[in-house]
Motif scaffolding. Structure first.
Motif, PDB file in Angstrom:
ATOM      1  N   TYR A 339      35.472 -24.595   5.244  1.00  0.00           N
ATOM      2  CA  TYR A 339      35.488 -24.886   6.676  1.00  0.00           C
ATOM      3  C   TYR A 339      34.123 -24.596   7.299  1.00  0.00           C
ATOM      4  N   LYS A 340      33.503 -23.493   6.914  1.00  0.00           N
ATOM      5  CA  LYS A 340      32.194 -23.113   7.467  1.00  0.00           C
ATOM      6  C   LYS A 340      31.093 -24.065   6.984  1.00  0.00           C
ATOM      7  N   GLN A 343      31.385 -27.061   9.094  1.00  0.00           N
ATOM      8  CA  GLN A 343      30.931 -26.768  10.453  1.00  0.00           C
ATOM      9  C   GLN A 343      29.401 -26.788  10.545  1.00  0.00           C
ATOM     10  N   ASN A 347      30.681 -31.177  10.993  1.00  0.00           N
ATOM     11  CA  ASN A 347      31.928 -31.837  10.626  1.00  0.00           C
ATOM     12  C   ASN A 347      33.092 -30.857  10.702  1.00  0.00           C
ATOM     13  N   LYS A 348      34.293 -31.389  10.737  1.00  0.00           N
ATOM     14  CA  LYS A 348      35.492 -30.564  10.795  1.00  0.00           C
ATOM     15  C   LYS A 348      36.260 -30.676   9.478  1.00  0.00           C
ATOM     16  N   LEU A 349      36.976 -29.611   9.148  1.00  0.00           N
ATOM     17  CA  LEU A 349      37.885 -29.624   8.002  1.00  0.00           C
ATOM     18  C   LEU A 349      39.269 -29.285   8.535  1.00  0.00           C
ATOM     19  N   ASP A 350      40.094 -30.306   8.696  1.00  0.00           N
ATOM     20  CA  ASP A 350      41.432 -30.128   9.235  1.00  0.00           C
ATOM     21  C   ASP A 350      42.286 -29.298   8.276  1.00  0.00           C
ATOM     22  N   SER A 354      42.616 -29.393   4.157  1.00  0.00           N
ATOM     23  CA  SER A 354      42.455 -28.228   3.283  1.00  0.00           C
ATOM     24  C   SER A 354      43.591 -28.116   2.296  1.00  0.00           C
TER      25      SER A 354
END
Length: 434
Positions: A339-340, A343, A347-350, A354
């Motif tokens: 996720y980091k 970021q 970008n996002k990791l929904d 995941s």
């Protein structure tokens, strides 16, 4: 050996497809009060408890409160001989190999030592909810025997291989092109397809194999059906420069493996941090996969993995811990770091993406999505029970959560081995938290 039907009741969540392809809402199935019915090590059915309870007369039902059942996690890149050197301080890739990795792997010439570490390693995987992994052994064939023996005893679906390394490593860790081929072939005949075990042809990375060894590795990869190929690719900038110096006739790092026929279905390249568009395109069109190893890439300062770029080229992507360069056996912690990484690239990791990466996505990367990765009828009953009250902080956070998405995200940020209440492989409990 058959086993009677058994049902497990809790909240249940599993992936149905890649959110990037089918959309978030169509990517998962969730049962607030669900039943997972298992028989003979396979999933029979999953659904709402209200719909299934009347059909379960005479079947034992195990209930979990404040818990979430998901498929077992899948690790697409990890080194079992490096278990004892996890959290070794202060180097980048090439120095780290020479300072820590090679001396540690020397010990695996001793079969008894390899067996001890294999037991510790598998216990750690199962404590963290990982039920399948693509695993590096050492250069010693007895290291692979020890690993497969321990995996077979637990009826785990595991993939592993003997490292091929005939140059640019200490003498005590090198084989030859011919001995590496012969030893690997012997191991393939002994283990590949036995129970739930699979073999991976495993050149460590291009700099530690001569052209002769890579040629024989490519021959071996195509010599038996459904073999895997497992190696490293474009992890570190100095590594890439080294490959260019060693193979000046090739156009790039991936082209070395391509030339020696080491790319294609069931070939998995760890890291892929520094890939150009042409390399991503080639990986995508050949059905090759890349293992995203966020804790390792950050720990060794290798760089930020560009998930979006690979997926735009149709590359299969799985999630890996890369222990011992990785900092945790936990795929929850891998997702925390992933996720980091996203970021930092804007970008996002929904949370549902995941879940997909850790389960069905990694199964797809390994061409095992017909056997594991979700709760489709007939698949292996590899699953875990996650505890919403695992720690005081997780418990308190869950009380504030207003949606499944919030709960799932909190688990990936706050969770680790403590969040795994129980782990099942082929329908049998193989870890239960004290």
């Amino acid at each position: 050996m058959s086993s009677p039907a058994k049902a497990y009741r809790a909240s249940i969540l599993h992936s149905l497809g890649d959110p990037a392809v089918v959309g978030i809402e169509q990517s998962y199935e969730y049962f607030e009060d669900g039943i997972l019915l298992v028989e003979d090590g396979r999933v029979v059915k999953v659904g709402h408890a209200a719909d299934l309870l009347d059909k379960l007369k005479g079947i034992e039902i195990v209930e979990y409160h404040d818990a979430l059942i998901t498929p077992g996690f899948i690790d697409t890149h990890i080194h079992y001989p490096q278990t004892g050197m996890i959290a070794s301080y202060g180097e980048q890739l090439l120095d780290w190999l020479n300072t820590y990795t090679f001396p540690t792997e020397q010990q695996f010439a001793d079969k008894a030592h390899a067996a001890d570490v294999a037991g510790i390693f598998l216990k750690e995987l199962l404590r963290n909810g990982t039920t399948t992994a693509l695993v590096f052994g050492s250069v010693h064939k007895q290291s692979v025997d020890a690993f497969f023996e321990a995996s077979e005893a637990l009826n785990l679906r595991m993939i592993a291989g003997k490292v091929l390394m005939d140059r640019n490593a200490p003498d005590y860790l090198t084989d030859t092109a011919e001995s590496g081929y012969a030893d690997s072939k012997e191991l393939i005949k002994r283990w590949h397809g036995k129970g739930r075990l699979h073999y991976a042809v495993t050149p460590r990375f291009a700099p530690t194999s001569t052209p002769d060894q890579l040629e024989l590795a490519g021959k071996l990869y195509h010599e038996f059906p459904d073999l895997y190929m497992h190696t490293h690719l474009s992890e570190n900038l100095k590594e890439i420069d080294w490959v260019k110096a060693l193979f000046p006739e090739r156009t790039g790092y991936l082209d070395v493996y391509d030339h020696y026929k080491l790319i294609g279905a069931r070939s998995v390249f760890a890291h892929g941090v520094h890939l150009c568009d042409d390399e991503c395109k080639r990986l995508g069109e050949t059905g090759s996969a890349v293992a995203f190893c966020p804790t390792s890439n950050l720990f060794l300062g290798s760089g930020l993995f560009n998930l979006n770029k690979l997926e735009q080229h149709g590359v299969r992507v799985g999630l890996g811990t890369d222990v011992g360069a990785g900092t945790s056996f936990s795929q929850l912690q891998s997702l925390n770091e992933a996720y980091k990484v996203m970021q930092l690239q804007g970008n996002k990791l929904d949370p549902f993406k995941s879940l997909y990466l850790a389960t069905l996505g990694s199964a797809n990367a390994l061409y095992l999505d017909d056997k594991i990765g979700n709760f489709a009828s007939g698949k292996d009953a590899d699953f875990i029970v996650l505890d919403y009250k695992a720690t005081p902080l997780i418990d308190y956070r869950m009380q504030q959560a207003k949606s499944l998405e919030e709960k799932l995200f909190a688990l990936t940020i706050l969770g680790d081995d403590r969040a795994v209440k129980e782990t099942f492989a082929a329908g049998q409990s193989v870890h239960r938290r004290d």
